[in-house]
Structure formats: C-alpha cells, structure tokens
Design a protein around this motif. Structure first.
Motif, short mmCIF file in Angstrom:
data_model
loop_
_atom_site.label_atom_id
_atom_site.label_comp_id
_atom_site.label_asym_id
_atom_site.label_seq_id
_atom_site.Cartn_x
_atom_site.Cartn_y
_atom_site.Cartn_z
N GLY A 260 -6.83 21.00 0.09
CA GLY A 260 -6.73 21.73 -1.17
C GLY A 260 -6.79 20.79 -2.36
O GLY A 260 -7.06 19.61 -2.21
N GLU A 261 -6.53 21.34 -3.55
CA GLU A 261 -6.58 20.55 -4.78
C GLU A 261 -5.16 20.28 -5.26
O GLU A 261 -4.29 21.16 -5.19
N TYR A 262 -4.94 19.07 -5.77
CA TYR A 262 -3.61 18.65 -6.20
C TYR A 262 -3.70 17.92 -7.54
O TYR A 262 -4.76 17.49 -7.96
N HIS A 263 -2.54 17.75 -8.16
CA HIS A 263 -2.42 16.98 -9.40
C HIS A 263 -1.36 15.91 -9.18
O HIS A 263 -0.25 16.20 -8.73
N HIS A 264 -1.73 14.66 -9.50
CA HIS A 264 -0.78 13.55 -9.35
C HIS A 264 -0.01 13.41 -10.67
O HIS A 264 -0.60 13.10 -11.70
N ARG B 63 -6.34 14.67 -11.07
CA ARG B 63 -6.54 15.74 -10.09
C ARG B 63 -7.30 15.13 -8.91
O ARG B 63 -8.13 14.26 -9.09
N TYR B 64 -6.99 15.62 -7.72
CA TYR B 64 -7.69 15.14 -6.54
C TYR B 64 -7.74 16.25 -5.51
O TYR B 64 -6.97 17.21 -5.57
N LEU C 109 0.84 -1.20 0.00
CA LEU C 109 0.00 0.00 0.00
C LEU C 109 0.88 1.24 0.00
O LEU C 109 1.66 1.46 0.93
N HIS C 110 0.72 2.04 -1.03
CA HIS C 110 1.52 3.26 -1.18
C HIS C 110 1.03 4.37 -0.25
O HIS C 110 -0.05 4.30 0.32
N GLY C 111 1.82 5.40 -0.16
CA GLY C 111 1.50 6.54 0.68
C GLY C 111 0.65 7.58 -0.04
O GLY C 111 0.25 7.42 -1.20
N PHE C 112 0.39 8.67 0.67
CA PHE C 112 -0.40 9.79 0.16
C PHE C 112 0.27 10.37 -1.08
O PHE C 112 1.47 10.58 -1.11
N ALA C 113 -0.52 10.61 -2.13
CA ALA C 113 -0.04 11.20 -3.38
C ALA C 113 1.05 10.35 -4.04
O ALA C 113 1.91 10.87 -4.73
N ALA D 48 0.38 -4.64 -5.69
CA ALA D 48 0.51 -3.22 -5.36
C ALA D 48 -0.67 -2.52 -6.03
O ALA D 48 -0.76 -2.48 -7.26
N LEU D 49 -1.56 -2.00 -5.22
CA LEU D 49 -2.79 -1.40 -5.73
C LEU D 49 -2.68 0.12 -5.76
O LEU D 49 -2.04 0.73 -4.90
N ASP D 50 -3.31 0.74 -6.74
CA ASP D 50 -3.45 2.19 -6.74
C ASP D 50 -4.76 2.50 -6.03
O ASP D 50 -5.83 2.09 -6.47
N LEU D 51 -4.64 3.20 -4.92
CA LEU D 51 -5.80 3.44 -4.06
C LEU D 51 -6.45 4.79 -4.34
O LEU D 51 -5.75 5.76 -4.68
N PRO D 52 -7.76 4.89 -4.17
CA PRO D 52 -8.43 6.19 -4.27
C PRO D 52 -7.88 7.15 -3.22
O PRO D 52 -7.28 6.73 -2.22
N TYR D 53 -8.12 8.42 -3.43
CA TYR D 53 -7.56 9.45 -2.53
C TYR D 53 -8.35 9.63 -1.25
O TYR D 53 -7.80 10.06 -0.25
N THR D 54 -9.64 9.33 -1.27
CA THR D 54 -10.42 9.52 -0.05
C THR D 54 -10.29 8.28 0.83
O THR D 54 -10.30 7.15 0.32
#
Length: 187
Positions: free
Chosen positions: A100-104, A110-111, A7-11, A36-42
């Motif tokens: 706030g708003e970010y871009h990966h 965008r998230y 499980l990866h970290g934030f962003a 290794a999964l790509d997880l949603p941001y929420t």
C-alpha cells in the motif's frame, strides 16, 4: 579509521531513536566512523545505494529489523561482521501484509510498498550464512512484529542473545551499545 554502518528498519530513518543513540555512543570512539544512512524504500534501490555509498567494505554493520536483513545481505557479500537487532528474516513474507501507500512522518515523504518489492526481498535473501560467527544477534521475545524464533533458527551458529520481554523497538537498547561496539570493533 574503522567504518561502521547503521541501517535502519522499514519506515524508519537515520533520525530514529536507536539510530540517534547509536550515533551518540559511537562519537565517544574517535577511531570509528559511524555512518547512519537514510535508505530508499525499495529493496533493490536500498542495496544499490549501500553499494554506491561504500568506498571499501565497512569493518562492521549494525542493522535493526529490515535494516538487519539488509545488513545480513551486505555482510554476506562483503565478508564483514554484523550486529543485528530484532532482524527481519524472510521479510518478503512479513511485508506482504503491508502492500500500500504510506507517509513517512520524519522524512516527510510518501512511499509505496508493492508486490514487486516482495520478489526483490526474496531474491536478496541469502539461503544460508557462510560464517555465522561473524554475527551478533540481539532478540527480544516480546517483538510484536517479528517472531524471534525465526531469527534463532536462521542465525544458528551466531552469537545469539534472546532477551525475555521487550518489543520490536528493542526496549533498553542503549544498555546494549557497549556490547554492540565491542563486537563491531573486534578484529
């Protein structure tokens, strides 16, 4: 075949340096299936995606930063082992500074980080660990994002290794992969 989750970290993503190093290392062990999964941001969506992705409890979970927090939540629910790398403890307090708003850049998405997400994280956080011996916690004192001492306190009773220096990315991570694999595969 034993399953291990990463499980990866934030962003971050399943294509981060740590994730790729972990995937390459575990390919040397054909009896292990590493996902290794790509997880949603929420937070709530991330936990729902994890629960949906599992047919059965994994043998172990490896989690970095916020992924370490989610690994803890999942390990407590499923009773499996977890190896945590600079895990976030009480991430609702840390991420509150990042609303706030970010871009990966890797996933090209965008998230948004919203105050409601802090409530979700706080609600998910286990108040205490049922069996700390199921955890290996690797910490670097030079982590510029998270205070490693919070993890030392929260994971009291776990196998904790505090490495002087380093940073939040966990410098020299590849050198710890044999130890991580040994812990994850222990029965």
């Amino acid at each position: 075949m034993q399953e291990v989750l990463y499980l990866h970290g934030f962003a971050s993503s399943s294509r981060s340096e740590k994730a790729l190093l972990t995937q390459a290392f575990f390919k040397q062990h054909p009896s292990i299936r590493l996902r290794a999964l790509d997880l949603p941001y929420t937070p709530d969506e991330a936990m729902a995606a994890l629960e949906h992705a599992l047919d059965a409890p994994p043998h172990a979970i490896i989690g970095s930063s916020l992924g370490g927090f989610l690994a803890t939540v999942l390990a407590e629910r499923l009773g499996c082992r977890a190896c945590l790398i600079n895990p976030a403890v009480a991430p609702h307090k840390v991420l509150a500074n990042y609303v706030g708003e970010y871009h990966h850049p890797v996933l090209q998405q965008r998230y948004q980080v919203q105050p409601a997400h802090m409530q979700q994280l706080e609600h998910l956080m286990p108040t205490q660990l049922r069996d700390p011996s199921r955890y290996l916690v690797l910490l670097q004192t030079g982590d510029e994002v998270l205070d490693y001492r919070q993890a030392v306190q929260y994971y009291h009773g776990a196998q904790i290794q505090v490495i002087p220096g380093g940073d939040h990315s966990f410098v020299g991570f590849e050198h710890y992969l044999p130890q991580i694999a040994e812990f994850c595969l222990h029965t």
